[in-house]
Write a protein that holds these residues in place. Structure first.
Motif, PDB file in Angstrom:
ATOM      1  N   SER A 181      40.626 -27.185  15.357  1.00  9.19           N
ATOM      2  CA  SER A 181      41.923 -27.526  15.958  1.00  9.19           C
ATOM      3  C   SER A 181      42.125 -26.671  17.191  1.00  9.19           C
ATOM      4  CB  SER A 181      43.069 -27.284  14.973  1.00  9.19           C
ATOM      5  OG  SER A 181      43.249 -25.891  14.747  1.00  9.19           O
ATOM      6  N   ALA A 182      43.060 -27.088  18.026  1.00 11.21           N
ATOM      7  CA  ALA A 182      43.368 -26.320  19.236  1.00 11.21           C
ATOM      8  C   ALA A 182      43.882 -24.941  18.879  1.00 11.21           C
ATOM      9  CB  ALA A 182      44.383 -27.082  20.094  1.00 11.21           C
ATOM     10  N   ALA A 183      44.719 -24.861  17.822  1.00 11.54           N
ATOM     11  CA  ALA A 183      45.237 -23.550  17.419  1.00 11.54           C
ATOM     12  C   ALA A 183      44.104 -22.637  16.968  1.00 11.54           C
ATOM     13  CB  ALA A 183      46.265 -23.728  16.295  1.00 11.54           C
ATOM     14  N   ASP A 184      43.182 -23.205  16.182  1.00  9.25           N
ATOM     15  CA  ASP A 184      42.018 -22.410  15.762  1.00  9.25           C
ATOM     16  C   ASP A 184      41.222 -21.936  16.968  1.00  9.25           C
ATOM     17  OD1 ASP A 184      42.667 -22.772  13.128  1.00  9.25           O
ATOM     18  OD2 ASP A 184      41.166 -24.343  12.764  1.00  9.25           O
ATOM     19  N   ALA A 185      41.064 -22.808  17.963  1.00  6.25           N
ATOM     20  CA  ALA A 185      40.284 -22.465  19.152  1.00  6.25           C
ATOM     21  C   ALA A 185      40.917 -21.302  19.901  1.00  6.25           C
ATOM     22  CB  ALA A 185      40.146 -23.685  20.055  1.00  6.25           C
ATOM     23  N   VAL A 186      42.262 -21.337  20.051  1.00  7.68           N
ATOM     24  CA  VAL A 186      42.951 -20.243  20.748  1.00  7.68           C
ATOM     25  C   VAL A 186      42.802 -18.941  19.974  1.00  7.68           C
ATOM     26  CG1 VAL A 186      45.213 -19.387  21.463  1.00  7.68           C
ATOM     27  CG2 VAL A 186      44.571 -21.769  21.923  1.00  7.68           C
ATOM     28  N   GLU A 187      42.986 -19.007  18.647  1.00  4.38           N
ATOM     29  CA  GLU A 187      42.853 -17.802  17.823  1.00  4.38           C
ATOM     30  C   GLU A 187      41.434 -17.229  17.911  1.00  4.38           C
ATOM     31  OE1 GLU A 187      43.134 -16.462  13.112  1.00  4.38           O
ATOM     32  OE2 GLU A 187      43.919 -18.408  13.751  1.00  4.38           O
ATOM     33  N   ALA A 188      40.440 -18.109  17.874  1.00  2.00           N
ATOM     34  CA  ALA A 188      39.049 -17.658  17.960  1.00  2.00           C
ATOM     35  C   ALA A 188      38.764 -17.025  19.311  1.00  2.00           C
ATOM     36  CB  ALA A 188      38.105 -18.838  17.714  1.00  2.00           C
ATOM     37  N   ALA A 189      39.311 -17.619  20.380  1.00  2.00           N
ATOM     38  CA  ALA A 189      39.083 -17.074  21.724  1.00  2.00           C
ATOM     39  C   ALA A 189      39.655 -15.671  21.845  1.00  2.00           C
ATOM     40  CB  ALA A 189      39.697 -18.003  22.770  1.00  2.00           C
ATOM     41  N   GLU A 190      40.850 -15.467  21.275  1.00  2.00           N
ATOM     42  CA  GLU A 190      41.445 -14.134  21.350  1.00  2.00           C
ATOM     43  C   GLU A 190      40.666 -13.140  20.494  1.00  2.00           C
ATOM     44  OE1 GLU A 190      45.391 -15.010  20.136  1.00  2.00           O
ATOM     45  OE2 GLU A 190      46.039 -15.735  22.135  1.00  2.00           O
ATOM     46  N   ALA A 191      40.038 -13.627  19.400  1.00  2.00           N
ATOM     47  CA  ALA A 191      39.280 -12.736  18.519  1.00  2.00           C
ATOM     48  C   ALA A 191      37.959 -12.307  19.150  1.00  2.00           C
ATOM     49  CB  ALA A 191      39.026 -13.423  17.175  1.00  2.00           C
ATOM     50  N   VAL A 192      37.245 -13.243  19.767  1.00  2.00           N
ATOM     51  CA  VAL A 192      35.941 -12.879  20.345  1.00  2.00           C
ATOM     52  C   VAL A 192      36.100 -12.281  21.730  1.00  2.00           C
ATOM     53  CG1 VAL A 192      34.752 -14.651  19.012  1.00  2.00           C
ATOM     54  CG2 VAL A 192      35.494 -15.176  21.344  1.00  2.00           C
ATOM     55  N   GLY A 193      37.242 -12.524  22.373  1.00  3.73           N
ATOM     56  CA  GLY A 193      37.510 -11.924  23.673  1.00  3.73           C
ATOM     57  C   GLY A 193      37.297 -12.887  24.819  1.00  3.73           C
ATOM     58  N   LEU A 194      38.382 -13.104  25.599  1.00  6.54           N
ATOM     59  CA  LEU A 194      38.291 -13.955  26.785  1.00  6.54           C
ATOM     60  C   LEU A 194      37.506 -13.238  27.882  1.00  6.54           C
ATOM     61  CD1 LEU A 194      41.993 -15.144  26.681  1.00  6.54           C
ATOM     62  CD2 LEU A 194      39.997 -16.632  26.382  1.00  6.54           C
ATOM     63  N   PRO A 195      36.817 -13.970  28.748  1.00  7.20           N
ATOM     64  CA  PRO A 195      36.652 -15.420  28.792  1.00  7.20           C
ATOM     65  C   PRO A 195      35.672 -15.916  27.716  1.00  7.20           C
ATOM     66  CG  PRO A 195      35.310 -14.430  30.487  1.00  7.20           C
ATOM     67  CD  PRO A 195      36.099 -13.297  29.857  1.00  7.20           C
ATOM     68  N   VAL A 196      35.783 -17.228  27.411  1.00  5.08           N
ATOM     69  CA  VAL A 196      34.946 -17.810  26.368  1.00  5.08           C
ATOM     70  C   VAL A 196      34.342 -19.114  26.868  1.00  5.08           C
ATOM     71  CG1 VAL A 196      36.278 -16.782  24.476  1.00  5.08           C
ATOM     72  CG2 VAL A 196      36.865 -19.082  25.334  1.00  5.08           C
ATOM     73  N   VAL A 197      33.388 -19.615  26.083  1.00  2.00           N
ATOM     74  CA  VAL A 197      32.818 -20.937  26.289  1.00  2.00           C
ATOM     75  C   VAL A 197      33.173 -21.772  25.072  1.00  2.00           C
ATOM     76  CG1 VAL A 197      30.593 -20.208  25.331  1.00  2.00           C
ATOM     77  CG2 VAL A 197      30.709 -22.284  26.694  1.00  2.00           C
ATOM     78  N   LEU A 198      33.526 -23.030  25.308  1.00  2.00           N
ATOM     79  CA  LEU A 198      33.823 -23.974  24.234  1.00  2.00           C
ATOM     80  C   LEU A 198      32.718 -25.030  24.213  1.00  2.00           C
ATOM     81  CD1 LEU A 198      36.003 -24.981  22.111  1.00  2.00           C
ATOM     82  CD2 LEU A 198      36.751 -26.538  23.944  1.00  2.00           C
ATOM     83  N   LYS A 199      32.141 -25.266  23.026  1.00  2.00           N
ATOM     84  CA  LYS A 199      31.053 -26.236  22.896  1.00  2.00           C
ATOM     85  C   LYS A 199      31.313 -27.141  21.707  1.00  2.00           C
ATOM     86  CE  LYS A 199      27.924 -22.792  23.016  1.00  2.00           C
ATOM     87  NZ  LYS A 199      26.601 -22.123  23.026  1.00  2.00           N
ATOM     88  N   THR A 200      30.972 -28.409  21.869  1.00  2.00           N
ATOM     89  CA  THR A 200      31.105 -29.314  20.744  1.00  2.00           C
ATOM     90  C   THR A 200      30.165 -28.886  19.622  1.00  2.00           C
ATOM     91  OG1 THR A 200      30.972 -31.587  19.969  1.00  2.00           O
ATOM     92  CG2 THR A 200      29.388 -30.929  21.652  1.00  2.00           C
ATOM     93  N   ALA A 201      30.645 -29.025  18.389  1.00  2.00           N
ATOM     94  CA  ALA A 201      29.804 -28.794  17.209  1.00  2.00           C
ATOM     95  C   ALA A 201      29.717 -30.076  16.389  1.00  2.00           C
ATOM     96  CB  ALA A 201      30.373 -27.648  16.371  1.00  2.00           C
ATOM     97  N   ALA A 202      29.851 -31.219  17.081  1.00  2.00           N
ATOM     98  CA  ALA A 202      29.794 -32.509  16.400  1.00  2.00           C
ATOM     99  C   ALA A 202      28.413 -32.728  15.799  1.00  2.00           C
ATOM    100  CB  ALA A 202      30.121 -33.629  17.384  1.00  2.00           C
ATOM    101  N   PRO A 203      28.334 -33.182  14.549  1.00  2.00           N
ATOM    102  CA  PRO A 203      27.033 -33.445  13.920  1.00  2.00           C
ATOM    103  C   PRO A 203      26.220 -34.454  14.745  1.00  2.00           C
ATOM    104  CG  PRO A 203      28.788 -33.522  12.286  1.00  2.00           C
ATOM    105  CD  PRO A 203      29.456 -33.459  13.630  1.00  2.00           C
ATOM    106  N   GLY A 204      24.945 -34.168  14.878  1.00  2.00           N
ATOM    107  CA  GLY A 204      24.047 -35.088  15.570  1.00  2.00           C
ATOM    108  C   GLY A 204      23.923 -34.876  17.055  1.00  2.00           C
TER     109      GLY A 204
END
Length: 693
Positions: A512-535
């Protein structure tokens, strides 16, 4: 000669039956009889053919059943349609081995085809077979010539064993290259039963074997072949291989980058490097390498020393040596003083040395200078360079000087001509037989010198143990996961690397977007976002990567856009830093098992094809040697003011990956780690893909 080897009935028989013997000149059935007789075979020779009573002065028998004595070897020079019956007859009459010249193929054949039936018949009888589709063999120690063509000349005996999947190339060297002396030469053909690995094992049982040459299309018995290479290394017997088909690629449809850029030939490169095999590019280079490596002297530490009677040809050598990667000995001040005191005025006292000045007292000048160069502590081996001509007094003097200097050193001493033509056959033969091999042609000679020095360096390496593996529980857990057959996506692949000590980027999987924001703050900005869609294997191809997200708002927006197109599962990872992008990988070779790759990484991995492969497992020193051979290697030293990249960190990751490959290799079809970012403070894996076997 080996008396109790499994191949003794084939290669050193006590008696021979020549089935298909003929009285018609130039036919293989006639030439094989003449060849066996001319070769001086001391045991009974039984020509077999119901149409003749005599062939080449020998009684001819209607069938193998009519031969009056026991037969070790039957040479079958019969049409393909008769092969099966003749082989069965040979086995029933107690024949212990066979040679099959024919192609072992029939039109409108039944199932299984003739080739498989012949293989099964011989294997069930535990009968060694040379062929089919071969040209037989020469065992010069046993005076056996099981060959379909007759050469009415004696062959040079020596310590070289030669196994060639090209019968014509075998004849070319054996019949024409008289500087090399052979003890065994085999055309294995289809290797229906007996393989190159078997012949190698036999050759290494012979105390006379000083070098092994192979022209290989493929290796049909990988495990025993590798065991033979290990044995050759233990016995200090050089192995020189000319491998055909090196441009074929093996993985055009592979899922991972690693599988796509590593071809069949890379496995052979890795195999030969691991076991100290000398790989050559053609028969001329093979001959030159064999002339140097088959002689008993081994190079000392240091580089090449060379002496000339020509300044121009010295310049040619300097260029060719640079191209071949051959370094010259750095002569000591003591050697330099000897040269200064000896040479005519104006000649520089350097190595390589042009010693021809006025021509006065040239014998004393050349011998003293050449001896001083060979005695120098940084001289590993030496080449006397002149374009020999039989009967020319100057060249005869050079040859004599070379003999005397060679007798006063235990280092390898050779003679080199600058081209492959010339009229110096007698001098070349005489010098080579006296322990001073004559190498024809500048390029081949420099390649041979490089091979000699490379082999020395390989044998002098210290042991390089691999890093320790994870605990048994961790290995077992990942093995169980891989057995599921499902491709490991990025986060799980990176977790596997973590467990094997390969540094990876900080990351979290989000939905979710909320999870993404929380994760970004945890690992430290700036970040990269990548799809993890199966296949989704190659994320950039589908717009599944958003780089350099510096704010929470940017993360949320990027997530919403990507989720609408590719689904809610995504990965948030810290932006890693590094000055050089590298790819690491594991691929499976059908013959030799897992291989571990390092390559130029990022988006250019498949474009540049700058890759190297090694056989696992290995330690950091081996990893460094492999990395050092990459074309991008200079980039690690720092470009345009950037600091040097941490090569030791990359070597550690590469060595740890080799442990993963050996621990889980049979469960992994392909593993791709790309990119690995290497910077001044370490190396970190950013993305990974694992395809189970």
């Amino acid at each position: 000669m080996t008396a109790d080897h499994r191949l003794t009935p084939l290669l050193a028989p006590r008696s021979v039956a020549l089935v298909g013997a003929s009285r018609e000149p130039t036919k293989p059935g006639n030439e094989m009889v003449r060849e066996m007789v001319f070769g001086g075979f001391s045991g009974p020779i039984y020509p077999v053919n119901p149409r003749h009573e005599e062939v080449e002065g020998l009684p001819c028998h209607p069938s193998l059943s009519d031969v009056p004595g026991p037969v070790d070897l039957a040479v079958l020079a019969v049409p393909n349609r008769d092969l099966e019956a003749r082989l069965v007859e040979a086995i029933e009459t107690g024949v212990r081995a066979a040679v099959i010249f024919g192609s072992v193929a029939l039109e409108d054949d039944e199932d299984p085809p003739l080739r498989e039936r012949i293989r099964a018949i011989a294997r069930d009888a535990d009968m060694p077979v040379c062929g089919g589709n071969c040209m037989g063999f020469y065992n010069l120690e046993a005076d056996v010539r099981a060959y379909p063509f007759h050469l009415p000349e004696p062959l040079q005996r020596g310590g070289v064993s030669f196994f060639s999947h090209s019968g014509s190339s075998l004849s070319a060297l054996l019949w024409n290259e008289r500087r090399l002396g052979f003890n065994l030469a085999v055309s294995p053909g289809q290797e229906l039963v007996t393989t190159v690995a078997d012949y190698l094992d036999y050759a290494l049982d012979q105390s006379s074997t000083t070098a092994v040459l192979m022209l290989l299309e493929t290796v049909r018995d990988p495990e025993r072949f590798v065991a033979g290479l290990e044995r050759a290394a233990d016995q200090d017997v050089p192995v020189i291989v000319l491998k055909t088909g090196r441009t074929e690629e093996s993985a055009a449809m592979a899922l991972s980058h690693s599988g796509a850029i590593v071809g069949d030939d890379a496995a052979y490169d890795a195999l030969f490097e691991r076991h100290g095999v000398t790989r050559v590019s053609d028969l001329d280079e093979m001959t030159a390498a064999a002339l140097l490596l088959a002689q008993p002297r081994r190079p000392a530490a240091g580089g090449l020393a060379a002496i000339f009677d020509s300044g121009g040809e010295r310049e040619l050598l300097l260029d060719a040596a640079a191209d071949a990667g051959v370094r010259f000995a750095r002569v000591s001040p003591e050697t330099t003083r000897v040269l200064v005191d000896t040479l005519d005025h104006g000649l520089p006292p350097v190595n390589p040395l042009d010693a021809w000045g006025t021509g006065r007292n040239y014998r004393e000048i050349f011998e003293t200078s050449w001896q001083a160069l060979m005695d120098d502590p940084d001289t590993a081996m030496g080449l006397f360079v002149a374009d020999l001509t039989d009967g020319f007094h100057l060249h005869e003097a050079f040859a004599e000087i070379c003999r005397r200097v060679a007798s006063n050193t235990d280092k390898p001493v050779g003679f080199m001509t600058n081209h492959a033509g010339g009229t110096h056959h007698r001098m070349a033969m005489d010098l080579t037989r006296e322990g001073v091999p004559v190498l024809d042609g500048l390029t081949n000679a420099m390649a041979a010198v490089r091979h000699v020095l490379d082999r020395r360096d390989h044998r002098s390496r210290e042991p390089d143990p691999p890093p320790p593996a994870p605990d048994d529980g961790t290995v077992r857990r990942w093995r169980d996961r891989l057995r599921s057959g499902d491709v490991l996506m990025e986060d799980e692949s990176l977790a596997l690397l973590d467990d094997f000590g390969i540094p990876t980027v900080a990351r979290r999987v989000v939905t979710s977007a909320a999870d993404a924001v929380e994760a970004a703050e945890a690992v430290g900005l700036p970040v990269v976002l990548k799809t993890a869609a199966p296949g989704v294997v190659h994320k950039t191809d589908v717009g599944g990567v958003a780089l350099g997200l510096t704010t929470s708002e940017a993360v949320a927006a990027a997530y919403d856009e990507m989720a609408d197109r590719l689904g809610p599962r995504a990965l948030v990872a810290a932006m890693a830093e590094g000055t050089v992008e590298v790819a690491l990988g594991v691929v499976q070779d059908e013959q030799f098992g897992p291989l571990v790759m390092v390559a130029a990484g990022g988006v250019f991995v498949e474009l540049l094809h700058d890759s190297r492969v090694a056989m696992p497992p290995f330690g950091r020193a081996t990893a460094r040697r492999v990395i050092d051979r990459l074309a991008i290697r200079p980039a690690f030293d720092g470009l345009r003011g950037s600091p040097p990249a941490d090569l030791e960190a990359l070597a550690a990751a590469y060595a740890n990956l080799s442990v993963l490959a050996i621990e889980l290799g049979d469960a992994v079809a392909e593993l791709d780690v790309n990119p690995v970012l290497v910077g001044a403070e370490g190396a970190v894996a950013v993305d990974a893909l694992v395809v189970p076997a």
